[in-house]
Motif scaffolding. Structure first.
Motif, PDB file in Angstrom:
ATOM      1  N   LEU A 121      16.826  -8.266  87.857  1.00 42.93           N
ATOM      2  CA  LEU A 121      16.907  -8.660  86.450  1.00 42.93           C
ATOM      3  C   LEU A 121      15.853  -7.928  85.632  1.00 42.93           C
ATOM      4  O   LEU A 121      14.718  -7.773  86.074  1.00 42.93           O
ATOM      5  CB  LEU A 121      16.702 -10.175  86.311  1.00 42.93           C
ATOM      6  N   VAL A 127      20.845 -13.638  81.089  1.00 44.40           N
ATOM      7  CA  VAL A 127      21.435 -13.950  82.392  1.00 44.40           C
ATOM      8  C   VAL A 127      22.257 -15.236  82.274  1.00 44.40           C
ATOM      9  O   VAL A 127      21.765 -16.263  81.782  1.00 44.40           O
ATOM     10  CB  VAL A 127      20.351 -14.162  83.477  1.00 44.40           C
ATOM     11  N   ALA A 180      23.743 -10.477  82.925  1.00 43.16           N
ATOM     12  CA  ALA A 180      23.711 -10.555  84.391  1.00 43.16           C
ATOM     13  C   ALA A 180      24.080 -11.980  84.805  1.00 43.16           C
ATOM     14  O   ALA A 180      24.357 -12.831  83.949  1.00 43.16           O
ATOM     15  CB  ALA A 180      22.316 -10.185  84.883  1.00 43.16           C
TER      16      ALA A 180
END
Ligand code: HPA
Length: 269
Positions: A121, A127, A180
């Motif tokens: 990350l 995310v 993500a």
């Protein structure tokens, strides 16, 4: 539904004249910019709302509820949230969601600032939370009567709604915003983690670490709400120089993607 939860009952009475909402938005550290974009028909400092724990102060700022329309959707936006590290229980930390229930919200979107674990990350990136690990040793359902007749033994598989996750991923793709996916580990805080703790968290399968969100998500599931969770990675977990001010500044700096993404998602919920 009849509730035996005081925050829900009393908020239901005090906010009876406020038009119900569809979606609650809970904003993490430095991520409240979107609350300013709500076409507001009701707003109040947390401290003026029923059963507000901790006096409504959130990291030195007054928390505020903003109700109105955002991108055409009725929302209740909680600018600032309540943390367990203020000396509160998980049940108290879930207070925004309990107020949201009183306002009729069927969906909760939680955002947070988190430390990134491992190298996958990137700092400043968003995310999608796919799952969580609750390492706080507490649950908002401890001692919570919940909805009358409700079941405190709430399943937590698919706590982060798969359909909402798919929508968020699609919308992010359309907007060209990187999103993500990762597992969020909740710790008590307020201190940051040691390097050994971060290695342990990585072994456990966590991608992000933070001090919030999980009480709200558990409470939301107990109340039958759908949940979408998005983390903003503000720092490398156990990075050498993390400070709360830097986390806030990183949140504010990277909030632009979230400000574009969330209203676009709302239209699809
Ligand atoms: N650890 C815990 N909580 C956090 C962090 C972190 O590194 N960054 C933002 N919130």
């Amino acid at each position: 539904m009849k509730h035996t939860d005081l925050a829900i009952d009393r908020a239901g009475t005090v906010l009876a004249s406020v038009e119900p909402v569809d979606v609650a938005l809970v904003f993490g550290s430095g991520l409240s910019a979107l609350a300013d974009e709500v076409e507001t028909d009701f707003t109040a400092p947390f401290a003026d709302l029923p059963e507000c724990p901790g006096g409504g102060e959130v990291a030195g700022h007054a928390g505020r509820l903003v109700v109105g329309r955002l991108a055409g959707t009725r929302v209740a936006a909680f600018a600032g949230r309540v943390h367990r590290y203020q000396g509160l229980s998980a049940r108290e930390a879930a207070w925004p969601v309990r107020v949201a229930a009183a306002l009729g919200a069927g969906t909760v979107v939680v955002t947070n600032a988190a430390g990134g674990i491992g190298s996958r990350l990137t700092t400043g990136g968003l995310v999608l939370i796919t799952d969580h690990i609750n390492l706080t040793g507490d649950s908002p359902l401890v001692g919570w009567p919940g909805p009358a007749g409700g079941n405190p033994f709430v399943p937590m598989s698919d706590a982060y709604d798969p359909r909402l996750r798919a929508i968020a991923a699609d919308v992010a793709g359309e907007l060209g915003i990187g999103l993500a996916e990762g597992v969020y580990a909740a710790v008590l805080g307020p201190n940051y983690e040691t390097p050994a703790e971060v290695r342990a968290l990585e072994t456990l399968g966590a991608d992000m670490v933070g001090m919030s969100t999980v009480p709200e998500v558990i409470a939301a599931r107990a109340l039958g709400m759908r949940v979408l969770g998005i983390s903003l990675v503000t720092n490398v977990a156990a990075g050498a120089h993390i400070s709360h001010d830097e986390v806030l500044a990183a949140g504010q700096a990277a909030t632009g993607d979230l400000v574009r993404l969330l209203p676009a998602i709302l239209g699809h919920l």
